[in-house]
Design an enzyme around this catalytic site. Structure first.
Site, PDB file in Angstrom:
ATOM      1  N   ASP A   1       5.769  -1.994   1.842  1.00  0.00           N
ATOM      2  CA  ASP A   1       6.544  -1.698   0.650  1.00  0.00           C
ATOM      3  C   ASP A   1       7.850  -0.990   1.003  1.00  0.00           C
ATOM      4  OD1 ASP A   1       6.463  -1.413  -2.441  1.00  0.00           O
ATOM      5  OD2 ASP A   1       6.919   0.613  -1.744  1.00  0.00           O
TER       6      ASP A   1
ATOM      7  N   GLU B   1       8.585  -6.132   2.102  1.00  0.00           N
ATOM      8  CA  GLU B   1       9.245  -6.073   0.804  1.00  0.00           C
ATOM      9  C   GLU B   1      10.603  -5.409   1.014  1.00  0.00           C
ATOM     10  OE1 GLU B   1       9.128  -4.150  -3.623  1.00  0.00           O
ATOM     11  OE2 GLU B   1       8.955  -3.007  -1.793  1.00  0.00           O
TER      12      GLU B   1
END
Length: 544
Positions: free
Chosen positions: A214, A278
């Site tokens: 992330d 991401e």
């Protein structure tokens, strides 16, 4: 614990292709998938109880959004313990049972890892903020104020306001690129890197098959704390201070690539482990390609192209897929039309009275893309964005920027399982967010029994993709794109598949000779050879 690689045959290369290449992955947002204990919040046992539904879809893997110990100020993306399960979701034993059940059903398990920041109640930060000399004093980004007491740099937080918060214990500022309760780790510190890799190893040893990393481009900053320059005026409305800067120095440091190589080395030690980055922001495309280039970096990058697009047009699709050509050294894309941070696609891309046919078209196009495709829970049902009133909002970003920011809560509403069972069969209690009456009518049990439902169409298309090498891993070419019609070709070895998609509400007759004659593989909305009704789509296996 060495994992066994699952592969598929690649007749073009005469080699084995890793399981993740071309995979369909099902994203589960644990708070909203299924609640097993009646507290209104989904949990790991609830996920395990509904994995049969996911397996029947024909996907290859699940991706579970954060379930780690957390105060939940950002709903799990503020981690207080990387190596434990938050009690609202269950226990480590529950996670182990979930992994076991997934593997029994032939599903790989991928999870989030949030390395750029922790919660401010993480023990690492609690120790780091005590003074400037403790063992973890340099595990986070601390800096002295400017002579006038102002923050060390002009950096701004994604969620609004300065990216620096004063701490009286150390008489210094600490950096946070998101909420002030999410202090930025100092990933330049070798000890911090070892600790993060240790967390990854913890989950690998529990049988995890992959990771989504992330906000990876936020992992490292410019240690000299230079001010970001102002962003040029591009005519778009700026609603956050964050949007007024070019994000050059608060993120995207070149040494992130060195850490990525360490991640890859660790994952390779465990066999077929899938890694996807991401990466958002102004330089997303450049960074995604850097993070996935060659064979010593991450396997894939998570594309944002479709997630915030207001319209789906042939030229938009053509432009998005062109960013990831099938070329030496180029990474492998992962696509999503929906996720927990973006509005539901059917609420963005078509009028309410067009949603049923458009959902079918969208499902076929999604199954035809080159790359991995990530299906967000409920997408297979055609769920739409729920309008959450202010007094029921949970999303901290939406609350802070009301009413200018569209609430992420509208895409995080509970999964409807049973149309006539209380709160859609999601919980026996009061759900943490309302389901929405429109979405309740699309419950799993209602669609399972209808051969013509979107759920059953999605299942057929995902299985077709899984069983058709050209659709899964073949080359991708846009052979035609105009205002209405998109035509593509997927090729692997001796197999060639043409896809024709009418992304408009008017009938389309495609140009003579655009595709070769062949066998119809799939059709939606009454599409036939030679003509596409509104939102019609067709897959043809061409004769070569």
């Amino acid at each position: 614990m060495k994992q066994t690689e699952t592969a598929i045959a690649d007749p073009k290369m005469h080699t084995e292709t890793p399981w993740w290449r071309g995979a369909a992955i099902y994203q589960i947002y644990p708070r909203s998938f299924c609640d097993s204990n009646g507290d209104g919040i989904g949990d790991l046992n609830g996920i395990a109880s509904r994995l049969d539904h996911v397996a029947r879809l024909g996907v290859d893997a699940i991706w579970i959004s954060p379930f780690f110990t957390s105060p939940m100020k950002d709903f799990g993306y503020d981690v207080a313990d990387y190596c434990d399960v938050d009690p609202i979701f269950g226990t480590l034993a529950d996670f182990d049972a979930l992994v076991k059940r997934a593997h029994e059903l032939g599903l790989k398990v991928t999870i989030d890892q949030v390395y750029a920041h922790t919660s401010d109640i993480h023990p690492w930060f609690a120790e780091s903020r005590q003074d400037r000399t403790n063992a973890r004093a340099d595990w986070y980004v601390w800096a002295d104020p400017k002579p006038d007491g102002s923050p060390p740099s002009n950096w701004q937080s994604v969620f609004g306001g300065p990216a620096w918060t004063w701490d009286a214990r150390r008489c210094q500022y600490y950096l946070h690129n998101f909420l002030s309760s999410q202090p930025q780790v100092n990933a330049h510190n070798p000890e911090v890197q070892e600790a993060l890799l240790g967390a990854m190893k913890f989950w690998l040893d529990r049988g995890v098959d992959g990771f989504r990393l992330d906000a990876l481009n936020f992992l490292m900053h410019d240690p000299t704390l230079r001010d970001n320059p102002p962003a040029p005026d591009d005519g778009r409305r700026k609603t956050r201070p964050f949007d007024f800067q070019l994000k050059i120095y608060n993120q995207s440091h070149p040494d992130i690539l060195k850490f990525i190589q360490r991640v890859r080395n660790l994952c390779d030690d465990y066999g077929a482990v899938f890694t996807v980055a991401e990466v958002g922001g102004d330089l997303a495309e450049t960074e995604m390609k850097a993070f996935t280039a060659g064979d010593r970096h991450l396997n894939s990058a998570y594309g944002f192209d479709f997630l915030y697009a207001d319209r789906l047009t042939p030229h938009f699709v053509e432009k998005a897929v062109a960013k990831w050509p099938d070329a030496p050294g180029m990474g492998w894309p992962s696509w999503a039309f929906e996720n927990h941070d973006a509005p539901r696609a059917l609420s963005r891309w078509c009028a309410p009275d067009q949603r049923e046919p458009f959902a079918r078209l969208k499902a076929m196009l999604f199954a035809s893309l080159r790359g991995n495709i990530i299906v967000y829970q409920g997408e297979e049902l055609g769920l739409t964005q729920v309008d959450i009133p202010f007094e029921q909002l949970q999303d901290p970003e939406a609350i802070a920027n009301w009413p200018l920011t569209l609430s992420r809560d509208g895409a995080r509403t509970p999964m409807p399982w049973l149309v006539q069972s209380g709160e859609g069969g999601f919980t026996s209690g009061a759900p943490w967010l309302p389901l929405g009456e429109e979405n309740l009518s699309r419950a799993v049990d209602r669609q399972e029994g209808d051969p013509a439902s979107l759920l059953n169409l999605t299942t057929r298309l995902l299985r077709l993709r899984r069983e058709t090498p050209a659709l899964r891993i073949g080359s991708f070419e846009v052979i035609h794109a105009d205002e209405c019609l998109l035509a593509i070709r997927r090729v692997l070895g001796e197999q060639s598949i043409a896809g024709l998609f009418n992304l408009s509400s008017v009938p389309v007759v495609w140009p003579h000779g655009l595709v070769r004659e062949g066998k119809e593989m799939a059709s939606v909305n009454g599409a036939t050879v030679g003509q596409l009704p509104p939102f019609g789509a067709l897959l043809i296996e061409e004769r070569i």
